[in-house]
Design a protein around this motif. Structure first.
Motif, short mmCIF file in Angstrom:
data_model
loop_
_atom_site.label_atom_id
_atom_site.label_comp_id
_atom_site.label_asym_id
_atom_site.label_seq_id
_atom_site.Cartn_x
_atom_site.Cartn_y
_atom_site.Cartn_z
N LEU A 282 -49.42 36.42 54.98
CA LEU A 282 -48.22 36.43 54.47
C LEU A 282 -48.06 36.74 52.91
O LEU A 282 -46.78 37.25 52.57
N VAL A 283 -48.99 36.68 52.34
CA VAL A 283 -49.03 37.07 51.02
C VAL A 283 -48.99 38.74 50.86
O VAL A 283 -48.41 39.26 50.02
N ALA A 284 -49.77 39.11 51.71
CA ALA A 284 -49.94 40.63 51.73
C ALA A 284 -50.31 41.25 50.61
O ALA A 284 -49.62 42.21 50.01
N PRO A 285 -51.46 41.06 49.89
CA PRO A 285 -51.68 41.61 48.69
C PRO A 285 -52.49 43.18 48.82
O PRO A 285 -52.68 43.47 50.01
N GLU A 286 -52.46 43.84 47.94
CA GLU A 286 -53.07 45.07 48.02
C GLU A 286 -54.63 45.16 48.13
O GLU A 286 -54.98 46.04 48.61
N LEU A 287 -55.25 44.17 47.41
CA LEU A 287 -56.66 43.92 47.56
C LEU A 287 -56.96 42.71 47.32
O LEU A 287 -56.22 41.77 46.90
N ILE A 288 -58.05 42.33 47.82
CA ILE A 288 -58.70 40.85 47.65
C ILE A 288 -59.98 40.97 46.89
O ILE A 288 -60.84 41.59 46.97
N LYS B 204 -57.51 44.86 54.55
CA LYS B 204 -57.37 44.70 53.16
C LYS B 204 -58.82 45.17 52.53
O LYS B 204 -59.96 44.93 52.86
N PRO B 205 -58.60 46.02 51.41
CA PRO B 205 -59.87 46.37 50.65
C PRO B 205 -60.44 45.04 49.88
O PRO B 205 -59.75 44.39 49.44
N ILE B 206 -61.77 44.89 49.97
CA ILE B 206 -62.22 43.64 49.31
C ILE B 206 -63.31 43.86 48.18
O ILE B 206 -64.51 44.61 48.68
N MET B 207 -63.56 43.09 47.13
CA MET B 207 -64.31 43.34 46.16
C MET B 207 -65.20 41.91 45.95
O MET B 207 -64.40 41.06 45.28
N PRO B 208 -66.40 41.85 46.43
CA PRO B 208 -66.91 40.72 46.21
C PRO B 208 -67.43 40.50 44.58
O PRO B 208 -67.88 41.57 43.88
N MET B 209 -67.38 39.36 43.84
CA MET B 209 -67.71 39.06 42.58
C MET B 209 -68.56 37.91 42.33
O MET B 209 -68.40 37.00 43.15
N PHE B 210 -69.27 37.93 41.14
CA PHE B 210 -69.86 36.63 40.86
C PHE B 210 -68.79 35.60 40.46
O PHE B 210 -67.71 35.78 39.90
N HIS B 211 -68.99 34.20 41.10
CA HIS B 211 -68.19 33.28 40.83
C HIS B 211 -68.06 32.83 39.15
O HIS B 211 -69.10 33.00 38.69
N PRO B 212 -67.00 32.55 38.53
CA PRO B 212 -67.14 32.26 37.18
C PRO B 212 -68.08 30.87 36.70
O PRO B 212 -68.56 31.04 35.78
N ALA B 213 -68.08 30.23 37.76
CA ALA B 213 -69.07 29.10 37.35
C ALA B 213 -70.56 29.72 37.20
O ALA B 213 -71.15 29.28 36.49
#
Length: 271
Positions: A199-205, A235-244
């Motif tokens: 529904l949001v249809a972002p370019e990337l996640i 969708k292209p996806i980038m995993p990242m460290f959580h801010p916590a």
């Protein structure tokens, strides 16, 4: 007929028998003192006048029929598929009662930011502050998240969609003691998350931490996954460290900055 003995003869005979050891009177019949006394016959058993009473046999109680197991994942898929817009999806998520976490949560925390954003950020689950306020990423970790994306000119409150971010979580309800959601709990919410992305249809996640990586990609090990592009749901996806995690390990902010630059470069390619 024999004549009776005189008194003197009888006395002399008796004294002679006493000298011989006779101490008992002599009877007319001999007595066998070694023979056992005859036992009395046992009384015959009494005849039963009535048939014996038969006690009922004890049988194990019949267990109640097992209640049919409800497939909450299938119900979640059906509810998510029926949502035609974000308002319908939010209503379906609030009405879903399959997850026990809902019973202990104050709010159903669904999203924040601009739904027209190019970047969709998916976190793990609400914490204490998020559960109270009803919005994702509003505590210390959320403040750091805002600073991170502000460094590349983006934010949840930015009016222009090209610079805006949209934020949600895998779980809309806070787990007790901030524990990780179980695989069963995540499986119920993944259909809603997938429909959310559609529904949001972002370019990337952007996936923040291990929990969204497991829910979306089926993988764990954020140290290995971060900084490498992946894809799911088209969708292209980038995993990242959580801010916590970054708050506990400030040295990892170097890697987080590199990931932000990768995201910025990806967006510039599609601009």
């Amino acid at each position: 007929m024999e004549s009776a003995q005189d008194w003197h003869s009888a006395k002399a005979l008796l004294e002679w028998q006493i000298e011989l050891g006779a101490v008992d009177a002599i009877s007319d019949a001999p007595v066998d003192r070694y023979a056992l006394a005859p036992s009395e016959p046992k009384p015959a058993p009494k005849a039963q006048t009535s048939a014996p009473v038969e006690l009922p046999k004890r049988t194990a109680p019949t267990p109640p029929p097992a209640e049919p197991k409800i497939d909450y994942v299938a119900l979640a898929k059906q509810a998510a598929a029926g949502a035609q817009d974000l308002d319908g999806l939010k209503a379906a998520m609030k009405a879903f009662d399959g997850c026990e976490l809902k019973k202990g949560a104050r709010n159903t925390v669904i999203s924040d930011g601009n739904p027209a954003a190019r970047v969709m950020i998916i976190g793990e689950a609400p914490g204490r502050d998020e559960d109270i306020e009803g919005r994702p990423f509003v505590g210390r970790a959320g403040q750091l998240l805002d600073k991170m994306f502000a460094a590349i000119g983006m934010g949840r409150d930015v009016p222009l969609s090209k610079d805006a971010v949209y934020i949600t979580n895998v779980m809309p309800w806070r787990p007790p003691q901030n524990r990780d959601p179980s695989p069963e709990e995540m499986a119920m919410m993944v259909p809603f998350l997938e429909r959310h992305v559609q529904l949001v249809a972002p370019e990337l996640i952007v996936l923040m931490g291990n929990t969204p990586c497991q829910a979306v990609l089926g993988k764990r090990g954020i140290t290995r996954l971060r900084g490498h592009w992946d894809s799911q749901w088209g969708k292209p996806i980038m995993p990242m460290f959580h801010p916590a995690y970054l708050l506990r390990n400030p040295a990892a902010k170097r890697e987080a900055w590199a990931d932000l630059l990768e995201i910025q470069a990806k967006l510039n390619e599609g601009a």
